[in-house]
Scaffold this motif. Structure first.
Motif, PDB file in Angstrom:
ATOM      1  N   UNK A  74      34.949  41.385  63.386  1.00 54.98           N
ATOM      2  CA  UNK A  74      34.400  42.372  64.319  1.00 54.98           C
ATOM      3  C   UNK A  74      34.637  41.917  65.767  1.00 54.98           C
ATOM      4  N   UNK A  75      34.970  42.883  66.637  1.00 57.81           N
ATOM      5  CA  UNK A  75      35.288  42.548  68.024  1.00 57.81           C
ATOM      6  C   UNK A  75      34.166  41.855  68.759  1.00 57.81           C
ATOM      7  N   UNK A  76      32.909  42.152  68.397  1.00 64.06           N
ATOM      8  CA  UNK A  76      31.781  41.523  69.091  1.00 64.06           C
ATOM      9  C   UNK A  76      31.733  40.026  68.831  1.00 64.06           C
ATOM     10  N   UNK A 126      28.570  50.221  69.524  1.00 64.91           N
ATOM     11  CA  UNK A 126      28.160  51.627  69.450  1.00 64.91           C
ATOM     12  C   UNK A 126      29.090  52.478  70.297  1.00 64.91           C
ATOM     13  N   UNK A 127      29.406  53.654  69.776  1.00 63.93           N
ATOM     14  CA  UNK A 127      30.216  54.627  70.508  1.00 63.93           C
ATOM     15  C   UNK A 127      29.427  55.933  70.550  1.00 63.93           C
ATOM     16  N   UNK A 128      29.083  56.364  71.765  1.00 63.07           N
ATOM     17  CA  UNK A 128      28.222  57.532  71.924  1.00 63.07           C
ATOM     18  C   UNK A 128      29.032  58.738  72.375  1.00 63.07           C
ATOM     19  N   UNK A 129      28.861  59.857  71.631  1.00 62.74           N
ATOM     20  CA  UNK A 129      29.431  61.138  72.042  1.00 62.74           C
ATOM     21  C   UNK A 129      28.260  62.089  72.217  1.00 62.74           C
ATOM     22  N   UNK A 449      35.492  51.874  61.442  1.00 65.86           N
ATOM     23  CA  UNK A 449      34.150  51.754  60.906  1.00 65.86           C
ATOM     24  C   UNK A 449      33.389  50.597  61.502  1.00 65.86           C
ATOM     25  N   UNK A 450      33.978  49.883  62.462  1.00 64.67           N
ATOM     26  CA  UNK A 450      33.321  48.722  63.051  1.00 64.67           C
ATOM     27  C   UNK A 450      32.203  49.136  63.991  1.00 64.67           C
ATOM     28  N   UNK A 451      32.325  50.306  64.617  1.00 63.97           N
ATOM     29  CA  UNK A 451      31.303  50.773  65.537  1.00 63.97           C
ATOM     30  C   UNK A 451      30.385  51.776  64.851  1.00 63.97           C
TER      31      UNK A 451
END
Length: 550
Positions: A74-76, A126-129, A449-451
Motif C-alpha cells: 500500500x502506498x501509505x 481515501x478518495x472523496x467524490x 482497491x487500495x483507497x
C-alpha cells in the motif's frame, strides 16, 4: 480500507463509534441529520481542510480516531517508512485532536506527526467524490489534468515541466549574455583606455604604503642630513680627533721628563681618541644610510601621487588597482570572446527547447492514446447507467507552449445520436449530468482497491430505474474494495451491503447527531421512509422489500 471511526465532541456529535466493512457501505438520513458531519470528521482526522470551528459547544476539545487496514505494498506504507513511523501487521491508526483554542495535534500509530506527514499518508487512504467537486469536472481548465491522472501521465508531465523550466532558464541565460555583451561593447573604448592606463602604471598591492614610507624617510633625511654631515666632519681626522691626537703627541714628548706623571693623562687621551673614532664611524654609517639620489624623492612622490590619482579616478583603494586591472581585462576578454560565448549559449538554448519539444510531443501522443481509452471506458460506464446512446469525447486543441505541454483538453458530450457534441454543463440535463459525472468519476478513480472511495450524494437528480443503475454501478465498483456512499436514493441504499442511518435528536437542551447500524427489519423501514416520507405505509414497506430483494 477504513475499518473504524470514532468521533468525540465534534460539532453535534458527543461520542460515536462506527465499524465499516468491505464492499458498498451506505449512509442515509433526513436532510440536516448530520451526514456531512461524518465526512467533516473523517476529513479532519485525515488532515484535509475543513470547517474552522469543529469542537462541540461546551467541550474543551474534540477528537477523531480512524483505523485503517493496509494491504501489502500500500502506498501509505512507503510514506510511513519515510517518516520513520512503524506500521505493524498493516494496521494504521490516525488520531487528531482539536482544542477549543484551535490548536490541532495529530498522531499516527501513537507517534506525533506533522500536518504535512498526515496529509501525505492520507492521500493514499481515501478518495472523496462529493457534491462540491463537480465544478472541477465541469471546468475545461481541469480536464487536461484529469486525463493525465486517468492515464497516469503525471511523471511524463513533470518531466515536460522540468524541461520547460530548463528551456526558460537557458533562454534567460542567453538573454543575460546578450545584454551583458551589449553593455560591455558600449563601454569598450573606456575599458581599453583604462586597461592601458593601469598596465602602464602597473600599481601593486601595498605599493602605496611602501612609497609613502620611503617619501617620509627621504623628507626627514633631507632636513637633518646637513647637521649630521657637519658633525661627522668635526669628528673626523680633520676635526676633534686631529686635535686630540695632536695633544697626545705633545703629552707623549713631555712624559719622559716627568717620570710617569702624565701616564694617566696619556691613557685617558688614548681612550678619547678611540671613542672619537667609534663615534665618527657610527655617524658615517648613518650618513651612508641616508644617502639617496638627488631626484629620488621627486620620483617617489610622482609615482605615489599617480597611483593615488588613478585610485580616485576609479573610486577604489590604491591597493585595489591591481585587482581592478584584472577585472577590466576580463571584461575586455569577454568582449573579444563574446560572439563565441553567445553561439554556445544559443546552442544550449536550442538544445533545451528541442528536448522540451520532444517530451511535449511524446506527452501529447500519450494523451491522445489515453483519450481513446477514456472515451471507450466512458462508453462502457454510460451503458449500465442507461445512457448507451450518449457519446463522450475527449477533444484536443493546440495550447500555448508551456510546462503542461502543447495540448488543450476538453471533455465534450452528445446525449443523442447525430447531435453535435458540446460542453458537459451545457449539453446534459440534470439527471444526465449526474450520470456523466458518476461515469467520469468512476473512470478517473483508482481501480486498485487500495483507497476507500467516498461518494457524497452522487445520485442526486436521478430516480427510478436510473437511480437503480447508479446504485448497481457503485456496488460493482465496491467489489474487492470499499465504497462509502451518502445517499438520499432508496434504490442506491437498497444495493448497499451495509447500511447506517444518521439521526438527530435533542438531549438535555442540546442537539446531537448519532449513527445507527441497521438490521434487516430496520433497513426495510428506513428505505420505506425514503420512498414514502415520514408516514411509512405497508405499501412502502413492500416496495422497500422489493428493492432489497432485487
Amino acid at each position: 480500507m477504513l475499518r473504524a471511526l470514532e468521533i468525540r465532541n465534534l460539532l453535534i456529535i458527543d461520542h460515536l463509534e462506527l465499524e465499516f466493512q468491505p464492499g458498498l457501505n451506505v449512509l442515509t438520513g433526513e436532510t440536516g441529520a448530520g451526514k456531512s458531519i461524518l465526512l467533516d470528521s473523517l476529513g479532519f482526522v485525515l488532515g484535509w481542510r475543513g470547517r474552522a470551528e469543529l469542537v462541540r459547544a461546551g467541550a474543551p476539545q474534540g477528537e477523531v480516531t480512524a483505523e485503517f487496514e493496509l494491504p501489502e505494498g500500500h502506498g501509505a506504507l512507503a510514506e510511513l517508512e519515510d517518516a520513520g513511523i512503524p506500521a505493524e501487521d498493516g494496521e494504521l491508526l490516525l488520531r487528531r485532536v482539536n482544542t477549543r483554542e484551535g490548536r490541532k495535534t495529530a498522531w499516527i500509530n501513537g507517534r506525533r506527526a506533522s500536518g504535512d506527514v498526515l496529509r501525505r499518508v492520507s492521500e493514499h487512504l481515501v478518495e472523496l467524490h462529493g457534491q462540491h467537486d463537480d465544478r472541477g469536472l465541469l471546468d475545461p481548465k481541469g480536464h487536461r489534468a484529469l486525463l493525465d491522472a486517468f492515464a497516469q501521465l503525471e511523471g511524463q508531465r513533470d518531466k515536460v515541466a522540468g524541461l520547460w523550466g530548463a528551456a526558460r532558464k537557458a533562454n534567460r541565460a542567453l538573454q543575460d549574455a546578450q545584454d551583458t555583451l551589449a553593455a560591455l561593447q558600449a563601454e569598450e573604448d573606456f575599458l581599453r583606455h583604462a586597461v592601458a592606463e593601469l598596465d602602464a602604471l602597473d600599481p601593486q598591492p601595498g605599493e602605496d604604503a611602501q612609497l609613502d614610507a620611503a617619501r617620509r624617510q627621504m623628507q626627514a633625511a633631507e632636513r637633518v642630513q646637513s647637521d649630521i654631515a657637519r658633525a661627522h666632519e668635526m669628528l673626523s681626522a680633520n676635526g676633534a680627533e686631529a686635535a686630540v691626537s695632536e695633544a697626545a703627541r705633545w703629552l707623549d714628548g713631555a712624559a719622559t721628563a716627568l717620570d710617569g706623571q702624565l701616564d694617566g693623562a696619556l691613557d685617558a687621551v688614548g681612550r678619547a681618541i678611540e671613542a672619537l673614532g667609534d663615534a665618527e664611524a657610527a655617524v658615517a654609517a648613518v650618513l651612508e644610510g641616508m644617502a639617496f639620489e638627488p631626484h629620488a624623492l621627486e620620483t617617489t612622490e610622482e609615482r605615489l601621487f599617480a597611483i593615488r590619482a588613478l585610485a580616485r579616478k576609479h573610486d577604489v583603494a590604491s591597493d585595489a588597482l591591481a585587482e581592478l586591472a584584472t577585472e577590466l581585462r576580463a571584461r575586455l576578454e569577454a568582449i573579444d570572446g563574446g560572439a563565441e560565448g553567445l553561439a554556445e549559449q544559443t546552442r544550449a538554448r536550442d538544445a533545451a527547447h528541442a528536448a522540451w519539444a520532444e517530451a511535449a510531443e511524446s506527452l501529447s501522443a500519450a494523451r491522445k492514446s489515453a483519450a481513446q481509452q477514456l472515451d471507450k471506458a466512458m462508453a462502457a460506464e454510460l451503458a449500465p447507467l442507461r445512457m448507451d446512446r450518449a457519446v463522450f469525447t475527449t477533444t484536443f486543441a493546440p495550447a500555448a507552449a508551456g510546462p503542461d505541454g502543447i495540448d488543450e483538453v476538453t471533455f465534450a458530450v452528445a446525449t443523442n445520436p447525430g447531435a453535435p457534441a458540446g460542453p458537459l454543463n451545457k449539453i446534459a440535463s440534470g439527471g444526465e449530468l449526474s450520470r456523466f459525472l458518476l461515469a467520469l468519476k468512476v473512470c478517473l478513480t483508482s481501480k486498485t482497491g487500495a483507497r476507500t472511495l467516498i461518494f457524497d450524494e452522487i445520485d442526486r437528480g436521478v430516480g427510478g430505474a436510473t437511480a437503480d443503475a447508479v446504485g448497481r454501478r457503485l456496488k460493482a465498483l465496491a467489489e474487492g474494495g470499499q465504497v462509502l456512499v451518502v445517499t438520499h436514493s432508496p434504490q442506491v441504499a437498497a444495493l448497499g451491503g451495509h447500511h447506517w442511518r444518521v439521526e438527530k435528536h435533542v438531549a438535555e437542551g442540546q442537539t446531537l447527531s448519532t449513527v445507527v447500524g441497521l438490521d434487516p427489519s430496520a433497513r426495510v423501514d428506513e428505505i420505506a421512509r425514503m420512498l414514502a416520507g415520514d408516514s411509512i405505509t405497508d405499501a412502502a414497506r413492500d416496495a422497500a422489500r422489493a428493492l432489497l430483494e432485487g
